[in-house]
Design an enzyme around this catalytic site. Structure first.
Site, PDB file in Angstrom:
ATOM      1  N   MET A   1       0.342  -5.826  -6.545  1.00 25.65           N
ATOM      2  CA  MET A   1      -0.538  -5.197  -7.538  1.00 25.65           C
ATOM      3  C   MET A   1      -1.787  -4.624  -6.882  1.00 25.65           C
ATOM      4  O   MET A   1      -2.291  -3.575  -7.292  1.00 25.65           O
ATOM      5  CB  MET A   1      -0.917  -6.180  -8.649  1.00 25.65           C
ATOM      6  CG  MET A   1       0.252  -6.565  -9.538  1.00 25.65           C
ATOM      7  SD  MET A   1       1.212  -5.159 -10.184  1.00 25.65           S
ATOM      8  CE  MET A   1      -0.030  -4.250 -11.064  1.00 25.65           C
ATOM      9  N   GLU A   2      -2.280  -5.283  -5.848  1.00 29.84           N
ATOM     10  CA  GLU A   2      -3.441  -4.767  -5.126  1.00 29.84           C
ATOM     11  C   GLU A   2      -3.093  -3.456  -4.425  1.00 29.84           C
ATOM     12  O   GLU A   2      -3.879  -2.498  -4.456  1.00 29.84           O
ATOM     13  CB  GLU A   2      -3.945  -5.815  -4.125  1.00 29.84           C
ATOM     14  CG  GLU A   2      -4.631  -7.002  -4.761  1.00 29.84           C
ATOM     15  CD  GLU A   2      -3.709  -7.986  -5.488  1.00 29.84           C
ATOM     16  OE1 GLU A   2      -4.230  -8.831  -6.229  1.00 29.84           O
ATOM     17  OE2 GLU A   2      -2.471  -7.917  -5.320  1.00 29.84           O
TER      18      GLU A   2
ATOM     19  N   SER B   1      -3.384 -10.993 -13.114  1.00 29.13           N
ATOM     20  CA  SER B   1      -3.275 -11.072 -11.659  1.00 29.13           C
ATOM     21  C   SER B   1      -4.274 -12.099 -11.134  1.00 29.13           C
ATOM     22  O   SER B   1      -5.312 -12.352 -11.741  1.00 29.13           O
ATOM     23  CB  SER B   1      -3.489  -9.702 -11.010  1.00 29.13           C
ATOM     24  OG  SER B   1      -4.838  -9.327 -11.071  1.00 29.13           O
TER      25      SER B   1
ATOM     26  N   ASP C   1     -10.074  13.422  -9.793  1.00 24.48           N
ATOM     27  CA  ASP C   1     -11.445  13.538 -10.289  1.00 24.48           C
ATOM     28  C   ASP C   1     -12.266  14.532  -9.476  1.00 24.48           C
ATOM     29  O   ASP C   1     -13.005  15.340 -10.037  1.00 24.48           O
ATOM     30  CB  ASP C   1     -12.126  12.168 -10.270  1.00 24.48           C
ATOM     31  CG  ASP C   1     -13.561  12.245 -10.752  1.00 24.48           C
ATOM     32  OD1 ASP C   1     -13.782  12.762 -11.873  1.00 24.48           O
ATOM     33  OD2 ASP C   1     -14.469  11.816 -10.015  1.00 24.48           O
TER      34      ASP C   1
END
Length: 160
Positions: free
Chosen positions: A112-113, A75, A127
């Site tokens: 993609m970002e 990228s 998490d």
């Protein structure tokens, strides 16, 4: 099908975008986090022991979108103009959808970002809550919308 990330010898290469026109690029992506009803309610009440789950996930998603070129090998490094993370809570489906929208005036798209931002926001929810609910899952990371550039507009048709 033509994959332009490979040269004539089959080696991976970063696509040369130097001749492309700079245009405003926008992309929105989403990721779903599925969990127990009890955990979803605790997140809404901001009573999870690790703190404000969605606040931390929002910051993590923004930071991740800005680091996409460090994570995805081919990228391009982009100068992002805007990154936003939104969350939709769906108690009936025991799901939180993390949605990331990215904008930039660039020579290549920001899909993609947006996908990286949505995925890392979802991972951060996992998490922060894994000690409370071991059955959490992340599903359906996908592009919802993109515009700008030669390929034009794309809008995913989502089932209601």
């Amino acid at each position: 099908m033509n994959f332009n990330h490979f040269d004539e010898q089959g080696h991976a290469v970063m696509v040369d975008v130097s001749s492309k026109q700079e245009t405003m690029r926008t992309a929105t992506a989403a990721a779903d986090v599925i969990m127990s009803a009890e955990l979803l309610a605790a997140i809404a009440r901001k009573s999870v022991s690790k703190g404000d789950v969605l606040g931390v996930a929002r910051l993590a998603g923004i930071m991740a979108a800005k680091k996409t070129d460090d994570l995805i090998p081919l990228s391009h490094p982009l100068s992002l103009h805007s990154v936003s993370i939104e969350f939709d809570q769906d108690p009936a489906a025991c799901r939180i959808q993390a949605r990331c929208t990215v904008r930039a005036f660039e020579r290549t798209g920001v899909e993609m970002e947006a996908m990286t931002g949505a995925a890392v926001a979802a991972l951060t929810i996992y998490d922060m809550c894994k000690g409370t609910d071991k059955s959490i899952s992340i599903a359906n990371i996908r592009l919802l919308y993109k515009e700008g550039g030669k390929s034009g507009l794309y809008r995913r048709e989502e089932a209601a």
